[in-house]
Design a protein around this motif. Structure first.
Motif, short mmCIF file in Angstrom:
data_model
loop_
_atom_site.label_atom_id
_atom_site.label_comp_id
_atom_site.label_asym_id
_atom_site.label_seq_id
_atom_site.Cartn_x
_atom_site.Cartn_y
_atom_site.Cartn_z
N ASN A 1 0.82 -1.22 0.00
CA ASN A 1 0.00 0.00 0.00
C ASN A 1 0.85 1.27 0.00
O ASN A 1 1.84 1.38 0.73
N ASP A 2 0.44 2.25 -0.80
CA ASP A 2 1.10 3.56 -0.83
C ASP A 2 0.65 4.37 0.37
O ASP A 2 -0.43 4.98 0.36
N GLY A 3 1.49 4.39 1.40
CA GLY A 3 1.12 5.07 2.64
C GLY A 3 1.02 6.57 2.51
O GLY A 3 0.20 7.21 3.17
N LEU A 4 1.84 7.17 1.64
CA LEU A 4 1.83 8.63 1.52
C LEU A 4 0.56 9.15 0.88
O LEU A 4 0.20 10.31 1.06
N ASN A 5 -0.14 8.32 0.10
CA ASN A 5 -1.43 8.72 -0.45
C ASN A 5 -2.60 8.18 0.36
O ASN A 5 -3.75 8.33 -0.03
N THR A 6 -2.29 7.55 1.50
CA THR A 6 -3.33 7.08 2.42
C THR A 6 -3.47 8.04 3.58
O THR A 6 -4.56 8.51 3.89
N GLN B 1 -7.06 3.60 -9.36
CA GLN B 1 -7.02 2.28 -8.73
C GLN B 1 -6.89 2.39 -7.21
O GLN B 1 -7.62 1.74 -6.45
N HIS B 2 -5.96 3.21 -6.76
CA HIS B 2 -5.73 3.35 -5.33
C HIS B 2 -6.93 4.01 -4.65
O HIS B 2 -7.32 3.61 -3.53
N ALA B 3 -7.52 4.98 -5.31
CA ALA B 3 -8.70 5.65 -4.74
C ALA B 3 -9.84 4.66 -4.55
O ALA B 3 -10.53 4.67 -3.52
N ASN B 4 -10.05 3.80 -5.52
CA ASN B 4 -11.13 2.82 -5.42
C ASN B 4 -10.88 1.84 -4.27
O ASN B 4 -11.81 1.46 -3.54
N LEU B 5 -9.63 1.42 -4.11
CA LEU B 5 -9.29 0.49 -3.04
C LEU B 5 -9.52 1.12 -1.66
O LEU B 5 -10.13 0.50 -0.79
#
Length: 543
Positions: A84-89, A319-323
């Motif tokens: 997971n991309d933590g900086l965008n979480t 993709q990351h936003a949907n997840l």
């Protein structure tokens, strides 16, 4: 004519992503191992064979308190598969300029952030978590990782699920070791409820004990678990090719259904409860099932669910936003659902992923494998919101240019074991393979539960192979006792009794051999009975 290809597993191997030869090899190795491990899905489960069940569990004081406790606490692990991309979480508002410059095309604009205090925010597509944050039911541990980060998907997953050092190869999971001592005779006297339930996550060691046996009910997808819950059956033994191969498949499926001994209790539990909120998406379907099993009173205390798709090397933003949107609405629905049965207070959820992502975006509007990342926890038991751990420092990076870790993930594991599941500190250290600091800032407090002592009588036992079609059965008696050593085949039928009588304190050995006897090659189980307790392990005989 019989076509072997008509009968397939429900899960299929995914092709490797096209983003570099090394990464592709990593995915191929991961897929092969996942497939091979799935072939043995039932090898570690409780098998009530014939009228004489057998076991593969060693005895230890581990988790006796959990097994016998009257507490209702539950741990749900949410695996982010892929890194997971933590900086965008959890966005670093305290150094937003560096964050934005490092990610000109994929950063989250400040106008699209929900603030979680002066230093951090989360994307608006995670806004379903805002009420939980405000109600003190969400915490974030920043900069979580481990020394010597390995950027391989499968190796780093092994490290996270075994809790081993990065230079140590272990094949037992931290929760597998935790569960191992609950039932020293897991199959001859199995618990009435499954010790753990795992959806997805095959290829991980999380619930594997030190013998390599999986202590959980493990399925690849929620649809499979739903079939078990609704029908009490895992495989269809009738719909097979009309040939000898089909007969073999039918037999194996029948055995699999029979050995999946928890199907009935899962089915009864599932059908005794309902979901009182709506769930959506990949993670929602899994958590809906978990909520229904908890509300139905299954009694299982450990669950793992999997949200796949975090390997975001290209076209990350959507993709990351949907997840993360699926994470937010699923976790919110899960706790709202549990609250309708007054069970939310009993459940702690915790995320984990094999690694974070790089600080800088790549040329494909994605991020490559990184190191440290935030870990999220949810539930009323946290007693407040907040941040723990070091702020991610985008100026002070490791030799590979990745974020440095500040909190070893094993500190979180140890804290959860001791302060949420109320395990004795000494046993926690035994499970973790050493001492790790506890994190008091998590806000977890151990509830008053009865104190249970481990069995007075402990037995260390193992098998040895000499390569001459014989197996040595070894054990160490802490004091003199009457002992019986049986051998069973995998149908649960007695094969031979190697010893029956009194033995003094100390180490003893007996030999099981096929030479000169009508012993077929294959798997067997030895059972050592001492003072009314059986200790057993699976062994293999060769010709």
């Amino acid at each position: 004519m019989c076509d072997h290809h008509k009968t397939t597993d429900k899960g299929r191997l995914g092709s490797a992503l096209e983003h570099g030869e090394a990464h592709e090899r990593d995915h191929r190795a991961w897929s092969r191992r996942t497939f091979l491990r799935n072939l043995g899905i039932f090898s570690g489960g409780a098998m009530m064979l014939s009228q004489t069940p057998v076991t593969a569990m060693a005895n230890s004081p581990l988790a006796w308190g959990l097994t016998n406790s009257t507490g209702d606490r539950i741990l749900v692990l949410i695996r982010f598969k892929g890194g997971n991309d933590g900086l965008n979480t959890i966005i670093p508002l305290f150094d937003y300029g560096t964050y934005q410059m490092s990610r000109p095309n994929i950063h989250i604009p400040q106008s699209e952030l929900t603030t979680l205090g002066p230093d951090f925010g989360m994307p608006n597509f995670m806004s379903d978590l805002q009420p939980m944050w405000q109600d003190g039911q969400m915490k974030v541990v920043n900069s979580v990782g481990y020394p010597g980060q390995n950027l391989s998907h499968f190796r780093s997953t092994d490290i996270w699920t075994t809790a081993s050092d990065s230079d140590v190869v272990d094949t037992s999971g931290w929760l597998g070791r935790f569960l191992e001592g609950q039932y020293p005779d897991f199959v001859t006297n199995p618990p009435d409820i499954p010790p753990a339930v795992q959806i997805g996550g095959s290829g991980t060691f999380l619930f594997d004990n030190t013998d390599g046996n999986n202590m959980s009910v493990q399925v690849e997808d929620p649809d499979t678990l739903l079939e078990i819950a609704q029908d009490g059956e895992l495989y269809d033994p009738v719909n097979v090719p009309e040939c000898y191969f089909g007969e073999q498949i039918s037999y194996l499926r029948t055995v699999a259904n029979n050995t999946f001994r928890y199907a009935e209790i899962i089915s009864e539990t599932y059908n005794s409860a309902t979901n009182d909120v709506d769930y959506e998406g990949q993670l929602g379907n899994q958590l809906a099932l978990v909520a229904r099993l908890i509300k139905g009173g299954l009694g299982t205390k450990l669950y793992m669910v999997t949200l796949d798709g975090f390997d975001t090397h290209a076209n990350q933003p959507n993709q990351h936003a949907n997840l993360l949107n699926n994470l937010a609405n699923s976790v919110k629905a899960f706790y709202d659902d549990l609250a309708t049965a007054d069970r939310a207070k009993d459940v702690l959820a915790m995320t984990f992923s094999e690694f974070g992502r790089r600080i800088e975006q790549n040329a494909s509007n994605g991020t490559d494998h990184g190191a440290a990342a935030p870990l999220l926890l949810f539930g009323p038991g946290l007693n407040g919101n907040g941040f723990l751990g070091d702020h991610p420092d985008m100026q002070d990076v490791d030799n590979a240019g990745n974020l440095k870790y500040g909190t070893d993930f094993r500190e979180i594991y140890a804290s959860v074991l001791e302060n949420w599941l109320c395990v004795d500190p000494g046993i926690v250290d035994q499970v973790m393979g050493g001492y790790f600091d506890r994190l008091p800032g998590l806000g977890l407090t151990c509830s008053p539960v009865p104190v249970f002592e481990a069995p007075v009588y402990q037995l260390r036992h193992w098998a040895s192979y000499d390569g001459r079609s014989q197996v040595g059965i070894h054990y160490v008696l802490p004091k003199g006792a009457n002992v019986t050593v049986h051998i069973f085949n995998m149908l649960g039928q007695p094969v031979t009794t190697l010893f029956r009588g009194y033995q003094p304190k100390g180490q003893h050995q007996h030999t099981f051999q096929s030479a000169g006897a009508k012993i077929a090659a294959g798997y067997y189980v030895y059972s050592i009975e001492v003072q009314g307790q059986a200790y057993s392990r699976k062994i293999v005989m060769t010709q």
